[in-house]
Motif scaffolding. Structure first.
Motif, PDB file in Angstrom:
ATOM      1  N   ILE A   1       0.785  -1.133  -0.121  1.00 36.66           N
ATOM      2  CA  ILE A   1       0.079   0.017  -0.021  1.00 36.66           C
ATOM      3  C   ILE A   1       0.842   1.291   0.151  1.00 36.66           C
ATOM      4  O   ILE A   1       0.769   2.220  -0.747  1.00 36.66           O
ATOM      5  CB  ILE A   1      -1.068   0.100   1.095  1.00 36.66           C
ATOM      6  CG1 ILE A   1      -1.941  -1.194   1.124  1.00 36.66           C
ATOM      7  CG2 ILE A   1      -1.686   1.316   1.312  1.00 36.66           C
ATOM      8  CD1 ILE A   1      -2.837  -1.376   2.313  1.00 36.66           C
TER       9      ILE A   1
ATOM     10  N   ASN B   1       0.934   4.010  -3.171  1.00 33.74           N
ATOM     11  CA  ASN B   1       0.344   5.376  -2.921  1.00 33.74           C
ATOM     12  C   ASN B   1       1.497   6.257  -3.173  1.00 33.74           C
ATOM     13  O   ASN B   1       1.201   7.172  -4.041  1.00 33.74           O
ATOM     14  CB  ASN B   1       0.302   5.556  -1.351  1.00 33.74           C
ATOM     15  CG  ASN B   1      -0.929   4.781  -0.676  1.00 33.74           C
ATOM     16  OD1 ASN B   1      -1.710   4.207  -1.432  1.00 33.74           O
ATOM     17  ND2 ASN B   1      -1.254   4.819   0.509  1.00 33.74           N
TER      18      ASN B   1
ATOM     19  N   THR C   1      -4.268   2.059  -5.490  1.00 33.13           N
ATOM     20  CA  THR C   1      -5.261   1.921  -4.294  1.00 33.13           C
ATOM     21  C   THR C   1      -6.269   2.954  -4.288  1.00 33.13           C
ATOM     22  O   THR C   1      -6.874   3.247  -3.255  1.00 33.13           O
ATOM     23  CB  THR C   1      -4.294   2.202  -3.168  1.00 33.13           C
ATOM     24  OG1 THR C   1      -3.297   3.171  -3.577  1.00 33.13           O
ATOM     25  CG2 THR C   1      -3.489   1.136  -2.545  1.00 33.13           C
TER      26      THR C   1
ATOM     27  N   THR D   1      -8.590  -2.081  -2.882  1.00 34.50           N
ATOM     28  CA  THR D   1      -8.582  -2.049  -1.247  1.00 34.50           C
ATOM     29  C   THR D   1      -9.701  -2.906  -0.637  1.00 34.50           C
ATOM     30  O   THR D   1      -9.275  -3.380   0.463  1.00 34.50           O
ATOM     31  CB  THR D   1      -8.856  -0.491  -0.973  1.00 34.50           C
ATOM     32  OG1 THR D   1     -10.336  -0.275  -1.277  1.00 34.50           O
ATOM     33  CG2 THR D   1      -8.049   0.430  -1.628  1.00 34.50           C
TER      34      THR D   1
ATOM     35  N   SER E   1     -11.519  -0.653   4.108  1.00 35.96           N
ATOM     36  CA  SER E   1     -11.082  -0.442   2.546  1.00 35.96           C
ATOM     37  C   SER E   1     -11.560   0.942   2.294  1.00 35.96           C
ATOM     38  O   SER E   1     -10.706   1.574   1.278  1.00 35.96           O
ATOM     39  CB  SER E   1     -11.749  -1.560   1.777  1.00 35.96           C
ATOM     40  OG  SER E   1     -13.186  -1.344   1.845  1.00 35.96           O
TER      41      SER E   1
ATOM     42  N   LEU F   1      -8.861   3.882   2.936  1.00 39.61           N
ATOM     43  CA  LEU F   1      -7.789   3.858   2.195  1.00 39.61           C
ATOM     44  C   LEU F   1      -8.338   4.687   0.793  1.00 39.61           C
ATOM     45  O   LEU F   1      -7.754   5.617   0.217  1.00 39.61           O
ATOM     46  CB  LEU F   1      -7.192   2.565   1.791  1.00 39.61           C
ATOM     47  CG  LEU F   1      -6.034   2.425   1.184  1.00 39.61           C
ATOM     48  CD1 LEU F   1      -4.897   3.234   1.360  1.00 39.61           C
ATOM     49  CD2 LEU F   1      -5.478   1.183   1.096  1.00 39.61           C
TER      50      LEU F   1
ATOM     51  N   ALA G   1      -1.257   3.934   4.554  1.00 43.80           N
ATOM     52  CA  ALA G   1      -0.397   2.639   4.630  1.00 43.80           C
ATOM     53  C   ALA G   1      -0.480   2.358   6.245  1.00 43.80           C
ATOM     54  O   ALA G   1      -0.679   1.190   6.574  1.00 43.80           O
ATOM     55  CB  ALA G   1       0.785   2.839   3.864  1.00 43.80           C
TER      56      ALA G   1
END
Lengths: 249, 178
Positions: free
Chosen positions: A95, A99, A111, A117, A173, A176, A230
């Protein structure tokens, strides 16, 4: 003005297979997944190749990431939680790097797609569920029954606990996904203002410095968000794993 | 370049769904995500993390080993210092004892010599005193003889007749007693 949504489009680069009615294609998203995974693996293996006792800068980064995730997991889920260290470490690094790569202009942000996610959070959810039942059997249901609650409100409490447990993968999820999506849209909108104002002559170019400054400031914030999300994902994973190991409240 | 049909709406207007919610792309994304993530997981699990963990453990062991060695060496040096100090103290004590002994012995010897000299002197003194006494006695008896002779002569001159020896002796003794 450029469409701020266009950056999230999935483009098929070449098709791979067709299963039933669905096409499996190598997409831009897949390319960046391969890039992220390859980058992480190559970096960690290349920097630790010489196994130096006194580490150089690059080996220090590899060790730092190891110890950071290991400490987070150990303080949250205890020694038993270290069984899941490779899983949590992979999630965190995947992640984080996804990112960070996404912040490079023209790069695709893996992501920023809910399906990615959600798949990651479902893998955590299923791991917790399966390991929880495998290790604790039916005692895993203790997770939903807090101790010291009066009997007459217990059904309500259990209902709320079960609901919050089931909604975990969603919140896990969406947090994120929404952070990354909103951040990238904001960046693109402000960046769009720069080109829009820049096309209006001298006054426009002077006026465009304001959104430019905002983009710079926002980019710094997005760097923080990239790391923070993350970390949040990893630490929530640790907390959920701790529930699977110690289901009693 | 092939694009999923639903994504071509970009040019035509509002018909395109929001890309993250475009279900047509889900299968590809999930397939590649599973492939990539499982590859990453296996690489981390089997290769990268054991290696980094090994490096860190190795370093910790090395540090704790060095610390233990340093502690052992410090213990040895402490022992050596203690032994040295003990030897020093022993040597001091022995030097003190030898000095004391020597001093006592010399004092005893000096005493002995002094006593012997004193005894000798005392003997000599006593001898001298005895000689003096003898001489004195002799002198005194001589004095008496002279006095008796003188008395006899004086009295003979005065009265023309020599007194008896016993009377002169008694008179001299009587006078000497005063």
């Amino acid at each position: 003005m450029a469409d701020p949504i266009k950056q999230f489009e999935i483009v098929d680069l070449f098709p791979i297979a067709r299963i039933g009615n669905t096409d499996i294609a190598f997409t831009n998203s897949a390319a960046f997944m391969v890039l992220a995974v390859g980058g992480i693996t190559t970096f960690l293996l290349a920097t630790t190749r010489r196994r130096e006792v006194v580490p150089g800068r690059m080996q220090s980064i590899a060790e730092l990431s190891y110890e950071f995730v290991a400490n987070t997991l150990q303080t949250t889920a205890g020694k038993e939680g270290m069984k899941f260290f490779p899983f949590v470490f992979s999630l965190f690094m995947f992640i984080l790097i996804a990112n960070l790569i996404g912040l490079i202009p023209y790069a695709f942000t893996i992501t920023s797609h809910i399906v990615v996610t959600l798949a990651l959070s479902m893998s955590v959810f299923l791991t917790v569920l399966i390991y929880g039942f495998w290790k604790n059997g039916l005692h895993f249901f203790n997770l939903f029954v807090p101790k010291g609650v009066p009997l007459y409100i217990l059904p309500l409490i259990v209902f709320i606990e079960v609901l919050s447990f089931i909604s975990r993968p969603v919140s896990h999820s969406v947090r994120l996904f929404a952070n990354l999506l909103a951040g990238h849209i904001t960046l693109k909108v402000f960046a769009g203002f720069i080109t829009l104002l820049g096309g209006l002559g001298i006054a426009g170019i002077i006026g465009a410095t304001l959104p430019l400054a905002l983009v710079v400031a926002f980019f710094a914030l997005e760097l923080l968000v990239a790391f923070l999300q993350a970390y949040v994902f990893a630490i929530l994973t640790c907390i959920y794993i701790n529930d699977a190991i110690h289901p009693g409240h | 370049m092939a694009t999923t049909t639903a994504q071509t709406g970009q040019s035509t207007g509002a018909a395109a769904p929001f890309p993250p919610f475009n279900a047509d792309t889900f299968a590809s994304q999930l397939f590649w995500l599973a492939l990539c993530f499982i590859f990453l997981l296996v690489m981390m699990w089997k290769v990268a993390l054991p290696r980094i963990g090994g490096i860190i453990d190795n370093r910790l062991q090395r540090i704790s080993g060095d610390l233990a060695e340093a502690a052992a060496l410090k213990g040895q040096s402490d022992d050596a210092i203690a032994a040295y100090e003990k030897a020093l103290a022993d040597a001091r004590a022995r030097a003190q004892a030898i000095a004391n002994e020597t001093r006592d012995k010399q004092a005893a010897e000096a005493d002995l010599t002094r006593k012997r000299l004193e005894d000798e002197l005392n003997v000599k003194l006593a001898d001298a005193e005895k000689t003096i006494a003898a001489t004195k006695t002799a002198a005194m008896s001589n004095v008496r003889g002279i006095a008796a002779d003188a008395t006899k002569a004086i009295v003979e001159r005065l009265i023309g007749k020599a007194p008896s020896d016993s009377a002169v002796d008694a008179a001299v003794a009587d006078t000497l007693k005063r």
